[in-house]
Motif scaffolding. Structure first.
Motif, PDB file in Angstrom:
ATOM      1  N   TYR A 141       7.470   3.824  -8.583  1.00  0.00           N
ATOM      2  CA  TYR A 141       8.086   3.412  -7.078  1.00  0.00           C
ATOM      3  C   TYR A 141       7.338   4.340  -5.953  1.00  0.00           C
ATOM      4  CZ  TYR A 141      11.700   1.433 -10.166  1.00  0.00           C
ATOM      5  OH  TYR A 141      12.275   0.635 -11.142  1.00  0.00           O
ATOM      6  N   LEU A 142       7.328   5.604  -6.267  1.00  0.00           N
ATOM      7  CA  LEU A 142       6.876   6.672  -5.381  1.00  0.00           C
ATOM      8  C   LEU A 142       5.217   6.301  -5.156  1.00  0.00           C
ATOM      9  CD1 LEU A 142       7.054   9.104  -3.776  1.00  0.00           C
ATOM     10  CD2 LEU A 142       6.579  10.355  -6.022  1.00  0.00           C
ATOM     11  N   VAL A 143       4.499   6.005  -6.088  1.00  0.00           N
ATOM     12  CA  VAL A 143       3.124   5.814  -5.712  1.00  0.00           C
ATOM     13  C   VAL A 143       2.930   4.431  -5.114  1.00  0.00           C
ATOM     14  CG1 VAL A 143       0.977   5.242  -6.944  1.00  0.00           C
ATOM     15  CG2 VAL A 143       2.559   6.902  -8.093  1.00  0.00           C
ATOM     16  N   LEU A 144       3.789   3.510  -5.534  1.00  0.00           N
ATOM     17  CA  LEU A 144       3.597   2.080  -4.828  1.00  0.00           C
ATOM     18  C   LEU A 144       4.009   2.196  -3.487  1.00  0.00           C
ATOM     19  CD1 LEU A 144       4.815  -0.133  -7.684  1.00  0.00           C
ATOM     20  CD2 LEU A 144       2.500  -0.059  -7.004  1.00  0.00           C
ATOM     21  N   LEU A 145       5.091   2.996  -3.113  1.00  0.00           N
ATOM     22  CA  LEU A 145       5.361   3.000  -1.622  1.00  0.00           C
ATOM     23  C   LEU A 145       4.445   3.785  -0.811  1.00  0.00           C
ATOM     24  CD1 LEU A 145       9.313   3.390  -2.078  1.00  0.00           C
ATOM     25  CD2 LEU A 145       8.148   1.649  -1.041  1.00  0.00           C
ATOM     26  N   GLU A 146       3.635   4.815  -1.312  1.00  0.00           N
ATOM     27  CA  GLU A 146       3.028   5.608  -0.587  1.00  0.00           C
ATOM     28  C   GLU A 146       1.914   4.893   0.339  1.00  0.00           C
ATOM     29  OE1 GLU A 146       2.811   8.697   0.348  1.00  0.00           O
ATOM     30  OE2 GLU A 146       3.741   9.824  -1.169  1.00  0.00           O
ATOM     31  N   LEU A 147       1.312   3.798  -0.248  1.00  0.00           N
ATOM     32  CA  LEU A 147       0.093   2.937   0.265  1.00  0.00           C
ATOM     33  C   LEU A 147       0.488   2.004   1.293  1.00  0.00           C
ATOM     34  CD1 LEU A 147      -2.408   2.623  -2.884  1.00  0.00           C
ATOM     35  CD2 LEU A 147      -2.639   4.245  -0.712  1.00  0.00           C
ATOM     36  N   PRO A 148       1.499   1.057   1.157  1.00  0.00           N
ATOM     37  CA  PRO A 148       1.350  -0.170   1.779  1.00  0.00           C
ATOM     38  C   PRO A 148       1.951   0.106   3.231  1.00  0.00           C
ATOM     39  CG  PRO A 148       2.489  -0.528  -0.139  1.00  0.00           C
ATOM     40  CD  PRO A 148       2.191   0.904  -0.287  1.00  0.00           C
ATOM     41  N   ALA A 149       2.796   0.853   3.500  1.00  0.00           N
ATOM     42  CA  ALA A 149       3.280   1.521   4.687  1.00  0.00           C
ATOM     43  C   ALA A 149       2.296   1.942   5.464  1.00  0.00           C
ATOM     44  CB  ALA A 149       4.551   2.318   4.852  1.00  0.00           C
ATOM     45  N   ILE A 150       1.556   2.943   5.022  1.00  0.00           N
ATOM     46  CA  ILE A 150       0.490   3.632   5.896  1.00  0.00           C
ATOM     47  C   ILE A 150      -0.467   2.559   6.368  1.00  0.00           C
ATOM     48  CG2 ILE A 150      -1.412   5.358   5.831  1.00  0.00           C
ATOM     49  CD1 ILE A 150       0.220   6.777   3.774  1.00  0.00           C
ATOM     50  N   VAL A 151      -0.866   1.771   5.532  1.00  0.00           N
ATOM     51  CA  VAL A 151      -2.014   0.769   5.848  1.00  0.00           C
ATOM     52  C   VAL A 151      -1.402  -0.348   6.757  1.00  0.00           C
ATOM     53  CG1 VAL A 151      -3.635  -1.213   5.149  1.00  0.00           C
ATOM     54  CG2 VAL A 151      -3.307   0.822   3.662  1.00  0.00           C
ATOM     55  N   VAL A 152      -0.166  -0.828   6.549  1.00  0.00           N
ATOM     56  CA  VAL A 152       0.296  -1.559   7.616  1.00  0.00           C
ATOM     57  C   VAL A 152       0.749  -1.144   8.811  1.00  0.00           C
ATOM     58  CG1 VAL A 152       2.504  -3.094   8.162  1.00  0.00           C
ATOM     59  CG2 VAL A 152       1.557  -3.215   5.663  1.00  0.00           C
ATOM     60  N   ALA A 153       0.960   0.112   9.131  1.00  0.00           N
ATOM     61  CA  ALA A 153       1.453   0.797  10.344  1.00  0.00           C
ATOM     62  C   ALA A 153      -0.121   0.889  10.913  1.00  0.00           C
ATOM     63  CB  ALA A 153       1.827   1.862  10.050  1.00  0.00           C
ATOM     64  N   ILE A 154      -1.085   1.337  10.269  1.00  0.00           N
ATOM     65  CA  ILE A 154      -2.225   1.427  11.071  1.00  0.00           C
ATOM     66  C   ILE A 154      -2.895   0.194  11.596  1.00  0.00           C
ATOM     67  CG2 ILE A 154      -4.698   2.060  10.616  1.00  0.00           C
ATOM     68  CD1 ILE A 154      -3.796   4.321   8.526  1.00  0.00           C
ATOM     69  N   MET A 155      -2.510  -0.984  10.744  1.00  0.00           N
ATOM     70  CA  MET A 155      -3.232  -2.114  11.138  1.00  0.00           C
ATOM     71  C   MET A 155      -2.380  -2.855  12.327  1.00  0.00           C
ATOM     72  SD  MET A 155      -3.879  -4.246   7.564  1.00  0.00           S
ATOM     73  CE  MET A 155      -5.523  -3.895   6.633  1.00  0.00           C
ATOM     74  N   ILE A 156      -0.933  -2.430  12.341  1.00  0.00           N
ATOM     75  CA  ILE A 156      -0.239  -2.766  13.389  1.00  0.00           C
ATOM     76  C   ILE A 156      -0.772  -2.229  14.960  1.00  0.00           C
ATOM     77  CG2 ILE A 156       1.972  -2.424  14.638  1.00  0.00           C
ATOM     78  CD1 ILE A 156       3.440  -2.753  11.698  1.00  0.00           C
ATOM     79  N   TYR A 157      -0.876  -0.692  14.615  1.00  0.00           N
ATOM     80  CA  TYR A 157      -1.695  -0.169  15.766  1.00  0.00           C
ATOM     81  C   TYR A 157      -3.049  -0.725  16.179  1.00  0.00           C
ATOM     82  CZ  TYR A 157      -3.302   3.416  18.839  1.00  0.00           C
ATOM     83  OH  TYR A 157      -3.731   4.098  20.012  1.00  0.00           O
ATOM     84  N   ARG A 158      -3.651  -0.810  15.404  1.00  0.00           N
ATOM     85  CA  ARG A 158      -4.974  -1.728  15.634  1.00  0.00           C
ATOM     86  C   ARG A 158      -4.926  -2.910  16.311  1.00  0.00           C
ATOM     87  NH1 ARG A 158      -7.420   3.023  14.935  1.00  0.00           N
ATOM     88  NH2 ARG A 158      -8.103   3.837  12.912  1.00  0.00           N
ATOM     89  N   LYS A 159      -4.059  -3.805  15.914  1.00  0.00           N
ATOM     90  CA  LYS A 159      -3.813  -4.898  16.255  1.00  0.00           C
ATOM     91  C   LYS A 159      -3.361  -4.667  17.887  1.00  0.00           C
ATOM     92  CE  LYS A 159      -1.631  -9.600  15.613  1.00  0.00           C
ATOM     93  NZ  LYS A 159      -2.761 -10.209  15.865  1.00  0.00           N
ATOM     94  N   VAL A 160      -2.205  -4.099  18.196  1.00  0.00           N
ATOM     95  CA  VAL A 160      -1.639  -3.948  19.384  1.00  0.00           C
ATOM     96  C   VAL A 160      -2.729  -3.378  20.462  1.00  0.00           C
ATOM     97  CG1 VAL A 160       0.273  -2.579  20.517  1.00  0.00           C
ATOM     98  CG2 VAL A 160       0.674  -3.495  18.298  1.00  0.00           C
ATOM     99  N   THR A 161      -3.672  -2.196  20.183  1.00  0.00           N
ATOM    100  CA  THR A 161      -4.464  -1.872  20.934  1.00  0.00           C
ATOM    101  C   THR A 161      -5.824  -2.582  21.041  1.00  0.00           C
ATOM    102  OG1 THR A 161      -5.114  -0.342  19.072  1.00  0.00           O
ATOM    103  CG2 THR A 161      -3.640   0.343  20.498  1.00  0.00           C
TER     104      THR A 161
END
Length: 311
Positions: free
Chosen positions: A125-145
């Motif tokens: 669970y710890l390993v699986l939660l590390e990756l998606p959020a970081i990637v999604v948050a960066i993608m949100i920022y890239r899209k917004v900007t």
């Protein structure tokens, strides 16, 4: 009576508030964090040895979806309620969607102290939660900007972060070698787990005191979010654990992880991917507010919630 390791966190926090000259050298802290994350990975890998099956797929998918959903919900929330700019909102979304290895370690120790059953795959669970959020948050920022950065570069930043490499690597090594093959090193790592956690929490207490002294009242809306969000997220995590039929210890740890916020992997990834973000603001919320809330009062509360949900 709280677990003894919590007292080391309080000791560090009180020493920092009192402006003691106590400090953990950076090299020692780096060594501690490496050992702790490797130990967590190894513990999970050893438990998984010979236990992997397709029956794990539903909970793996659910945990990944949670890691994707949290930043999608947190970004607009902190933009509106806390009045943060896009960069800081994306940074906070990454921190709260990702998970805290320190919180995981405390929740694991709490579950073991209370003789709760923990499924072999819980460290996943710890390993699986590390990756998606970081990637999604960066993608949100890239899209917004309107940034044109390649998705492959974002994945590389997330996948090669220290926390992910150590946790995933330790898990794979423990899984491949099993208890017999790793017998030569397990006394060092597993035998010293609580001692490592105690020293790590001592440093975390010192770090927290720096963010709380003087108390930054101007960020009261962010502080409110950092206190309320863990409770809501914990309810979601525990509910999912119960619905998936996880044992009590695993449900508690999943709830604690979902309620936690990263202060190791996420800051490193966001600092490189979103240089416009004030990472210190996210660290203040995750390490200065949410982490002490979880380890001091949150995890026992989540245990009570789990007891109510299970009856």
């Amino acid at each position: 009576m709280p677990d003894i390791v919590i007292m080391f966190f309080l000791l560090g926090a009180l020493a920092g508030v009192a402006k003691s000259d106590l400090k953990v050298p950076k090299a020692a802290y780096d060594t501690l964090s490496i050992l702790l994350m490797l130990t967590l990975g190894l513990k999970g890998g050893l438990a998984l040895h010979g236990q992997v099956s397709w029956q794990l797929l539903p909970e793996v998918v659910v945990v990944i979806l949670v890691g994707i959903a949290i930043p999608l919900a947190v970004y607009p929330l902190v933009r509106k309620l806390a009045g943060l700019n896009p960069a800081d909102s994306a940074s906070l979304a990454a921190h709260y969607g990702s998970a805290s290895a320190g919180t995981f370690a405390v929740a694991l120790a709490f579950a073991e102290a209370n003789n709760l059953t923990i499924a072999p795959q819980t460290t996943l669970y710890l390993v699986l939660l590390e990756l998606p959020a970081i990637v999604v948050a960066i993608m949100i920022y890239r899209k917004v900007t309107g940034s044109t950065a390649k998705a492959s570069a974002i994945w590389h930043e997330a996948l090669t972060s220290r926390g992910v490499v150590l946790l995933a690597g330790g898990l794979l090594i423990g899984y491949w070698y099993g208890p017999e093959g790793s017998a030569a090193i397990t006394p060092l790592f597993l035998g010293a787990f609580k001692a490592l956690l105690a020293l790590f929490l001592l440093e975390m207490g010192l770090c927290v005191s720096k963010h709380l002294n003087p108390f930054p009242l101007k960020h009261w809306r962010l502080i409110g979010f950092a206190l309320v969000a863990p409770m809501i997220l914990a309810v979601i995590g525990i509910s999912l654990g119960v619905l998936l039929g996880l044992p009590a210890g695993s449900s508690l740890i999943l709830g604690s992880l979902v309620a936690s916020a990263s202060y190791i992997a996420a800051p490193a990834a966001i600092r490189g991917a979103i240089p416009e973000a004030d990472v210190g603001l996210s660290i203040f919320a995750s390490l200065g507010v949410t982490f002490p809330f979880n380890v001091l009062v949150g995890i026992p509360i989540y245990y009570q919630l789990l007891t109510w949900f299970s009856t």
